[in-house]
Design a protein around this motif. Structure first.
Motif, PDB file in Angstrom:
ATOM      1  N   MET A  50     104.163  69.852  41.621  1.00  0.00           N
ATOM      2  CA  MET A  50     105.591  69.364  41.193  1.00  0.00           C
ATOM      3  C   MET A  50     105.650  68.491  39.883  1.00  0.00           C
ATOM      4  O   MET A  50     106.417  68.713  39.168  1.00  0.00           O
ATOM      5  N   HIS A  51     104.712  67.857  39.901  1.00  0.00           N
ATOM      6  CA  HIS A  51     104.421  66.891  38.572  1.00  0.00           C
ATOM      7  C   HIS A  51     104.271  67.724  37.574  1.00  0.00           C
ATOM      8  O   HIS A  51     104.876  67.503  36.429  1.00  0.00           O
ATOM      9  N   GLU A  52     103.243  68.621  37.594  1.00  0.00           N
ATOM     10  CA  GLU A  52     103.065  69.543  36.510  1.00  0.00           C
ATOM     11  C   GLU A  52     104.143  70.372  35.939  1.00  0.00           C
ATOM     12  O   GLU A  52     104.350  70.378  34.767  1.00  0.00           O
ATOM     13  N   VAL A  53     104.779  71.083  36.917  1.00  0.00           N
ATOM     14  CA  VAL A  53     106.027  72.009  36.746  1.00  0.00           C
ATOM     15  C   VAL A  53     106.999  71.009  36.056  1.00  0.00           C
ATOM     16  O   VAL A  53     107.797  71.522  34.858  1.00  0.00           O
ATOM     17  N   LEU A  54     107.361  69.835  36.550  1.00  0.00           N
ATOM     18  CA  LEU A  54     108.437  68.897  35.800  1.00  0.00           C
ATOM     19  C   LEU A  54     107.988  68.474  34.661  1.00  0.00           C
ATOM     20  O   LEU A  54     108.766  68.330  33.594  1.00  0.00           O
ATOM     21  N   SER A  55     106.736  68.253  34.258  1.00  0.00           N
ATOM     22  CA  SER A  55     106.311  67.669  32.899  1.00  0.00           C
ATOM     23  C   SER A  55     106.679  68.582  31.945  1.00  0.00           C
ATOM     24  O   SER A  55     106.743  68.141  30.676  1.00  0.00           O
ATOM     25  N   PHE A  56     106.568  69.664  32.078  1.00  0.00           N
ATOM     26  CA  PHE A  56     106.641  70.695  30.917  1.00  0.00           C
ATOM     27  C   PHE A  56     108.138  71.438  30.666  1.00  0.00           C
ATOM     28  O   PHE A  56     108.113  72.366  29.889  1.00  0.00           O
ATOM     29  N   MET A  57     109.131  70.927  31.591  1.00  0.00           N
ATOM     30  CA  MET A  57     110.454  71.372  31.653  1.00  0.00           C
ATOM     31  C   MET A  57     111.130  70.246  30.576  1.00  0.00           C
ATOM     32  O   MET A  57     110.779  69.305  30.413  1.00  0.00           O
ATOM     33  N   ASN A  58     111.860  71.061  29.710  1.00  0.00           N
ATOM     34  CA  ASN A  58     112.678  70.349  28.744  1.00  0.00           C
ATOM     35  C   ASN A  58     113.265  68.827  28.899  1.00  0.00           C
ATOM     36  O   ASN A  58     113.036  67.915  28.009  1.00  0.00           O
ATOM     37  N   GLU A  59     113.706  68.525  29.941  1.00  0.00           N
ATOM     38  CA  GLU A  59     114.296  67.312  30.390  1.00  0.00           C
ATOM     39  C   GLU A  59     113.340  66.792  31.553  1.00  0.00           C
ATOM     40  O   GLU A  59     114.091  65.778  32.205  1.00  0.00           O
ATOM     41  N   THR A  60     112.172  67.219  31.951  1.00  0.00           N
ATOM     42  CA  THR A  60     111.494  66.806  33.107  1.00  0.00           C
ATOM     43  C   THR A  60     112.360  66.475  34.460  1.00  0.00           C
ATOM     44  O   THR A  60     112.205  65.502  35.096  1.00  0.00           O
ATOM     45  N   ARG A  61     113.246  67.256  34.641  1.00  0.00           N
ATOM     46  CA  ARG A  61     114.019  67.386  35.733  1.00  0.00           C
ATOM     47  C   ARG A  61     114.472  68.766  36.116  1.00  0.00           C
ATOM     48  O   ARG A  61     114.447  69.624  35.069  1.00  0.00           O
ATOM     49  N   LEU A  62     114.842  69.112  37.300  1.00  0.00           N
ATOM     50  CA  LEU A  62     115.102  70.303  37.825  1.00  0.00           C
ATOM     51  C   LEU A  62     116.084  70.151  38.840  1.00  0.00           C
ATOM     52  O   LEU A  62     116.203  69.184  39.550  1.00  0.00           O
ATOM     53  N   VAL A  63     116.901  71.361  39.460  1.00  0.00           N
ATOM     54  CA  VAL A  63     117.644  71.168  40.149  1.00  0.00           C
ATOM     55  C   VAL A  63     116.609  71.579  41.363  1.00  0.00           C
ATOM     56  O   VAL A  63     115.834  72.385  41.360  1.00  0.00           O
ATOM     57  N   THR A  64     116.696  70.966  42.707  1.00  0.00           N
ATOM     58  CA  THR A  64     115.652  71.268  43.750  1.00  0.00           C
ATOM     59  C   THR A  64     115.439  72.304  44.123  1.00  0.00           C
ATOM     60  O   THR A  64     114.267  72.823  44.494  1.00  0.00           O
ATOM     61  N   ASP A  65     116.476  73.165  44.283  1.00  0.00           N
ATOM     62  CA  ASP A  65     116.205  74.363  44.789  1.00  0.00           C
ATOM     63  C   ASP A  65     115.415  75.538  43.891  1.00  0.00           C
ATOM     64  O   ASP A  65     115.039  76.381  44.474  1.00  0.00           O
ATOM     65  N   HIS A  66     115.388  75.111  42.810  1.00  0.00           N
ATOM     66  CA  HIS A  66     114.655  75.863  41.783  1.00  0.00           C
ATOM     67  C   HIS A  66     113.113  75.622  42.110  1.00  0.00           C
ATOM     68  O   HIS A  66     112.331  76.688  42.032  1.00  0.00           O
ATOM     69  N   LEU A  67     112.749  74.411  42.749  1.00  0.00           N
ATOM     70  CA  LEU A  67     111.269  74.038  42.890  1.00  0.00           C
ATOM     71  C   LEU A  67     111.222  74.638  44.331  1.00  0.00           C
ATOM     72  O   LEU A  67     110.046  75.547  44.540  1.00  0.00           O
ATOM     73  N   THR A  68     111.992  74.696  45.301  1.00  0.00           N
ATOM     74  CA  THR A  68     111.732  75.292  46.669  1.00  0.00           C
ATOM     75  C   THR A  68     111.665  76.698  46.606  1.00  0.00           C
ATOM     76  O   THR A  68     111.088  77.341  47.488  1.00  0.00           O
ATOM     77  N   HIS A  69     112.416  77.333  45.581  1.00  0.00           N
ATOM     78  CA  HIS A  69     112.050  78.681  45.689  1.00  0.00           C
ATOM     79  C   HIS A  69     110.641  79.341  45.349  1.00  0.00           C
ATOM     80  O   HIS A  69     110.332  80.380  45.635  1.00  0.00           O
ATOM     81  N   PHE A  70     109.809  78.378  44.873  1.00  0.00           N
ATOM     82  CA  PHE A  70     108.785  78.886  44.340  1.00  0.00           C
ATOM     83  C   PHE A  70     107.592  78.158  45.595  1.00  0.00           C
ATOM     84  O   PHE A  70     106.343  78.235  45.206  1.00  0.00           O
ATOM     85  N   ARG A  71     107.984  77.902  46.575  1.00  0.00           N
ATOM     86  CA  ARG A  71     107.136  77.205  47.666  1.00  0.00           C
ATOM     87  C   ARG A  71     106.050  78.314  47.920  1.00  0.00           C
ATOM     88  O   ARG A  71     104.815  77.993  48.093  1.00  0.00           O
ATOM     89  N   ARG A  72     106.263  79.463  48.171  1.00  0.00           N
ATOM     90  CA  ARG A  72     104.997  80.380  48.605  1.00  0.00           C
ATOM     91  C   ARG A  72     104.205  80.986  47.347  1.00  0.00           C
ATOM     92  O   ARG A  72     102.977  80.730  47.565  1.00  0.00           O
ATOM     93  N   GLU A  73     104.778  81.040  46.114  1.00  0.00           N
ATOM     94  CA  GLU A  73     104.103  81.377  45.147  1.00  0.00           C
ATOM     95  C   GLU A  73     103.193  80.284  44.756  1.00  0.00           C
ATOM     96  O   GLU A  73     101.926  80.378  44.150  1.00  0.00           O
ATOM     97  N   PHE A  74     103.300  79.071  44.911  1.00  0.00           N
ATOM     98  CA  PHE A  74     102.600  77.836  44.474  1.00  0.00           C
ATOM     99  C   PHE A  74     102.037  77.090  45.512  1.00  0.00           C
ATOM    100  O   PHE A  74     101.107  76.253  45.415  1.00  0.00           O
ATOM    101  N   VAL A  75     102.132  77.840  46.617  1.00  0.00           N
ATOM    102  CA  VAL A  75     101.473  77.214  48.129  1.00  0.00           C
ATOM    103  C   VAL A  75     101.561  75.822  48.494  1.00  0.00           C
ATOM    104  O   VAL A  75     100.887  74.803  48.027  1.00  0.00           O
ATOM    105  N   MET A  76     102.885  75.645  48.339  1.00  0.00           N
ATOM    106  CA  MET A  76     103.489  74.301  48.697  1.00  0.00           C
ATOM    107  C   MET A  76     104.159  74.132  50.225  1.00  0.00           C
ATOM    108  O   MET A  76     104.454  75.420  50.823  1.00  0.00           O
ATOM    109  N   PRO A  77     104.216  73.091  50.888  1.00  0.00           N
ATOM    110  CA  PRO A  77     104.687  73.018  52.007  1.00  0.00           C
ATOM    111  C   PRO A  77     106.352  73.488  52.321  1.00  0.00           C
ATOM    112  O   PRO A  77     106.968  73.274  51.187  1.00  0.00           O
ATOM    113  N   GLN A  78     106.558  73.969  53.463  1.00  0.00           N
ATOM    114  CA  GLN A  78     107.856  74.140  53.751  1.00  0.00           C
ATOM    115  C   GLN A  78     108.892  72.893  53.578  1.00  0.00           C
ATOM    116  O   GLN A  78     109.838  73.253  52.999  1.00  0.00           O
TER     117      GLN A  78
END
Length: 430
Positions: free
Chosen positions: A280-308
């Motif tokens: 999550m730190h890495e993904v946020l760090s290269f977003m233009n505003e280093t912020r995201l809507v949280t469900d954009h992160l949670t949509h990638f749980r399976r692809e990025f092997v992250m917890p439920q």
């Protein structure tokens, strides 16, 4: 009878759980004021205004004559988040430097772009073109972090503006770099982007570059890391000093690089969760505003092997991340990237976005906000950046973008509030 009265009453497990829920459960929105960051809440409000303005600019940009009847905009209320009875015409009328309205001979009201808006759109297209190499790197990094090295194009589209990708990136842009990735469809006709070649230098995390000072890594092989994460706790939070030792142990604990193979990690383990923080730190760090809507992160749980329960981790580690709950959708910030409500480093596309908002008719309230209680006094129907007009019928904008909270967000909103003890649990040395 006496023995029966003095005998301890044993509450069934399920009943005890229900009782705890009834006595301690709070909405996330009721979190302690000490854990809220006033400045970042203001940043969220600015984003809400920007998202509406940018949506309308983009909509008009792709109309044949760059004009549209006002009544046709009613079908876009969900994207604009202007619920009835608010008038879309009122919203547009507040920004005369960006939008112009006129009536034709039949009495139909139309809205179009001003010359200044047209120039801004041209400027954005130029900046997106200039951002091409950065976008290429960051899309490739996303693929490199994914467990199967493939990602659905629809999910990448969630990050389009955050990565500075062109509007039609799915049709043209993704085919420009066949040496990096390619598009394919599965049996259900869903389009995916697949990594073609691994770039070792892009497998160096932003944290490695910052802490260790690695600039190039032509022969870099991602593996275990023991690098600390920058932490910035809410300014009013005074209790964190109690857990200095636990935080130090957490910082020293090794974790797997987001770019390393994570298939062997056991879900629920300390190592699994800390790697999720790194992802999550890495993904946020290269977003233009280093912020995201949280469900954009949670949509990638399976692809990025992250917890439920990804939101739980974000909430627990509020020294690294900040979660804002204003509006329908939650937003997550990387704390280290912000000084107050402002980004420490702003890319040209962020500067452009701020210019657009400055030309809109929305300004800060005349009432000066001195404390968080002042901010908390606004209900969700209010907006910190309403029009400077004295018109009492001025609309108030409060909802973020077009979607609602993810399922997990809605569950988290009903869970018990993370108290001080959660900090200790998050950082205790196991």
């Amino acid at each position: 009878m006496a023995n029966q009265l003095t005998k301890p009453f044993k509450i069934p497990y399920y009943a005890a759980s229900l009782l705890r829920s009834m006595t301690t459960s709070k909405r996330v929105q009721d979190r302690s004021q000490q854990k809220r960051v006033h400045a970042l809440e203001i940043a969220v409000e600015k984003h809400k205004i920007a998202s509406k303005i940018l949506f309308l600019l983009e909509l008009l940009k792709h109309e044949p004559e760059q004009i549209i009847p006002i009544r046709s905009l009613d079908q876009h209320r969900r994207q604009l988040n202007l619920p009835k009875p608010h008038k879309i015409s009122d919203f547009i009328r507040k920004s005369p430097k960006l939008f112009e309205m006129y009536k034709d001979q039949r009495g139909t009201t139309w809205v179009g772009l001003t010359r200044q808006s047209e120039e801004l759109i041209e400027e954005e297209e130029r900046l997106i073109t200039e951002n091409d190499e950065n976008a290429l790197e960051h899309v490739t990094r996303l693929l490199m972090m994914s467990v199967e090295k493939i990602l659905p194009l629809d999910k990448i589209a969630h990050f389009r503006r955050d990565l500075g990708l062109p509007y039609d990136f799915r049709k043209n842009w993704v085919h420009k770099y066949p040496d990096c990735f390619k598009v394919f469809k599965n049996e259900d006709d869903v389009e995916f982007l697949k990594l073609v070649s691994w770039n070792p230098s892009w497998s160096v995390t932003k944290n490695e570059k910052k802490v260790v000072g690695i600039e190039k890594g032509e022969n870099h092989v991602p593996g275990m890391l023991a690098l600390p994460f920058a932490m910035k706790f809410p300014p009013d939070y005074k209790k964190v000093y109690r857990y200095g030792g636990q935080i130090e142990n957490f910082q020293k604990r090794e974790y797997l690089s987001p770019y390393a193979d994570a298939k062997g990690l056991k879900a629920g383990s300390v190592e699994f969760d800390k790697r999720a923080i790194a992802v999550m730190h890495e993904v946020l760090s290269f977003m233009n505003e280093t912020r995201l809507v949280t469900d954009h992160l949670t949509h990638f749980r399976r692809e990025f092997v992250m917890p439920q329960k990804l939101m739980r981790i974000l909430l627990k580690h509020f020294g690294i991340f900040y979660v804002s709950e204003r509006g329908k959708r939650f937003s997550v910030f990387l704390n280290e990237a912000y000084d107050g409500s402002e980004l420490v480093e702003k890319c040209p596309l962020v500067v452009w976005k701020e210019k657009v908002v400055s030309l809109s008719g929305y300004r800060g309230r005349k009432k000066k906000i001195l404390t968080f209680e002042d901010l908390d006094g606004f209900d969700d129907g209010d907006d910190l950046f309403e029009s400077g007009s004295e018109d009492e019928s001025a609309i108030r904008i409060d909802r973020d973008e077009e979607d609602t909270m993810s399922d997990e967000d809605e569950v988290i909103a009903q869970l018990s509030e993370m108290d001080v003890g959660e900090v200790q649990k998050a950082y205790e040395d196991t």
